[in-house]
Design a protein around this motif. Structure first.
Motif, PDB file in Angstrom:
ATOM      1  N   ARG A  85       0.901  -1.106  -0.137  1.00  0.00           N
ATOM      2  CA  ARG A  85       0.094   0.091   0.032  1.00  0.00           C
ATOM      3  C   ARG A  85       0.959   1.066  -0.213  1.00  0.00           C
ATOM      4  O   ARG A  85       2.083   1.217   0.453  1.00  0.00           O
ATOM      5  N   PRO A  86       0.395   2.338  -0.490  1.00  0.00           N
ATOM      6  CA  PRO A  86       1.111   3.484  -0.318  1.00  0.00           C
ATOM      7  C   PRO A  86       1.722   3.673   1.046  1.00  0.00           C
ATOM      8  O   PRO A  86       0.935   3.782   1.875  1.00  0.00           O
ATOM      9  N   GLY A  87       2.967   4.204   0.966  1.00  0.00           N
ATOM     10  CA  GLY A  87       3.602   4.454   2.363  1.00  0.00           C
ATOM     11  C   GLY A  87       4.375   3.203   2.698  1.00  0.00           C
ATOM     12  O   GLY A  87       5.230   3.716   3.730  1.00  0.00           O
ATOM     13  N   ASP A  88       4.378   2.119   2.131  1.00  0.00           N
ATOM     14  CA  ASP A  88       5.132   1.237   2.701  1.00  0.00           C
ATOM     15  C   ASP A  88       6.577   1.183   1.991  1.00  0.00           C
ATOM     16  O   ASP A  88       6.711   1.946   0.983  1.00  0.00           O
ATOM     17  N   ALA A  89       7.266   0.693   2.857  1.00  0.00           N
ATOM     18  CA  ALA A  89       8.840   0.854   2.565  1.00  0.00           C
ATOM     19  C   ALA A  89       9.362  -0.466   2.565  1.00  0.00           C
ATOM     20  O   ALA A  89       9.262  -1.498   3.424  1.00  0.00           O
ATOM     21  N   GLY A  93      17.501  -6.955  -1.098  1.00  0.00           N
ATOM     22  CA  GLY A  93      18.959  -7.014  -1.083  1.00  0.00           C
ATOM     23  C   GLY A  93      19.357  -5.554  -0.680  1.00  0.00           C
ATOM     24  O   GLY A  93      18.894  -4.978   0.274  1.00  0.00           O
ATOM     25  N   ASP A  94      19.947  -4.892  -1.643  1.00  0.00           N
ATOM     26  CA  ASP A  94      20.624  -3.578  -1.312  1.00  0.00           C
ATOM     27  C   ASP A  94      19.631  -2.599  -1.806  1.00  0.00           C
ATOM     28  O   ASP A  94      20.011  -1.159  -1.724  1.00  0.00           O
ATOM     29  N   LEU A  95      18.739  -2.960  -2.404  1.00  0.00           N
ATOM     30  CA  LEU A  95      17.643  -1.903  -2.939  1.00  0.00           C
ATOM     31  C   LEU A  95      16.317  -1.611  -2.152  1.00  0.00           C
ATOM     32  O   LEU A  95      16.023  -2.791  -1.480  1.00  0.00           O
ATOM     33  N   THR A  96      16.090  -0.652  -2.151  1.00  0.00           N
ATOM     34  CA  THR A  96      14.848   0.078  -1.050  1.00  0.00           C
ATOM     35  C   THR A  96      13.694   0.280  -2.225  1.00  0.00           C
ATOM     36  O   THR A  96      14.130   0.797  -3.191  1.00  0.00           O
ATOM     37  N   VAL A  97      12.496   0.058  -2.006  1.00  0.00           N
ATOM     38  CA  VAL A  97      11.434   0.672  -2.793  1.00  0.00           C
ATOM     39  C   VAL A  97      10.285   1.060  -1.860  1.00  0.00           C
ATOM     40  O   VAL A  97       9.768   0.637  -0.813  1.00  0.00           O
TER      41      VAL A  97
END
Length: 208
Positions: A85-89, A93-97
């Motif tokens: 959902r919007p607001g999720d982090a 691996g080494d990538l954040t979304v």
């Protein structure tokens, strides 16, 4: 970060420690052979973003990949997935979304609006808006720029490009420009009662 465009809305993002595939849909090709994916992300439920025939096989071939969907797409596919959902982090691996947005752009007032997730990867290194005009708070380095769609006209795409103001814009969501059948279907479904939409065969005479 490295980027591979598989046509239309589908892109593969690679870093030293992660491989993320976004929007493996019906108008895209070549993603079927990808292996060792860490995640498959889908912006929304429309088939040009989530191919109902090839998505299950893709996930089976990548058993360690996390499938990230909105609630509507999860219900439609029936696949085991993490609901975003919007607001999720999210982390792969080494990538954040960072998940942003929330709603698909309006196609027509008579067409129901579905949920749409935008994905800001690696703190703005790449942004995939799905089918929306959502402008994230983060500074965007590379934007996946929607190019052609039933919900989009050129002036709106240009205004969106200016609003996000990335260093690089990569045109995506372009396949409908060569596949007018999507528009034909919209015309037929939304035409007034008594109106027939008839597509003529080029260079052939037709009786109307």
């Amino acid at each position: 970060m490295r980027i591979v465009h598989f046509g239309h809305s589908c892109v593969l993002l690679e870093s030293e420690g992660a491989r993320i595939l976004i929007d493996p849909g019906t108008f895209s090709s070549g993603f079927e052979g990808e292996r060792e994916l860490d995640a498959v992300l889908v912006t929304h439920q429309h088939p040009d973003h989530a191919d109902p025939d090839r998505l299950p096989a893709l996930m089976k071939a990548n058993p360690d990949a996390r499938l990230i969907l909105d609630q509507g797409t999860a219900e439609q596919t029936g696949l085991a997935a993490q609901i975003a959902r919007p607001g999720d982090a999210l982390e792969f691996g080494d990538l954040t979304v960072d998940v942003v947005g929330g709603e698909h752009a309006v196609i027509h007032p008579d067409v129901p609006t579905v949920d749409n997730l935008g994905f800001v990867v690696d703190k703005g290194a790449f942004y995939h808006p799905g089918d929306s005009f959502f402008v994230p708070q983060q500074r965007i380095d590379v934007l996946g720029l929607p190019t052609g769609a039933p919900w989009l006209k050129l002036s709106e795409a240009v205004d969106y490009l200016r609003a996000v103001a990335p260093r690089v814009a990569v045109p995506i969501h372009e396949a409908v420009l060569a596949r007018p059948q999507m528009h034909y279907g919209m015309f037929a479904g939304l035409a007034p009662e008594g109106t027939e939409v008839r597509v003529l065969t080029q260079q052939e005479q037709s009786e109307l």
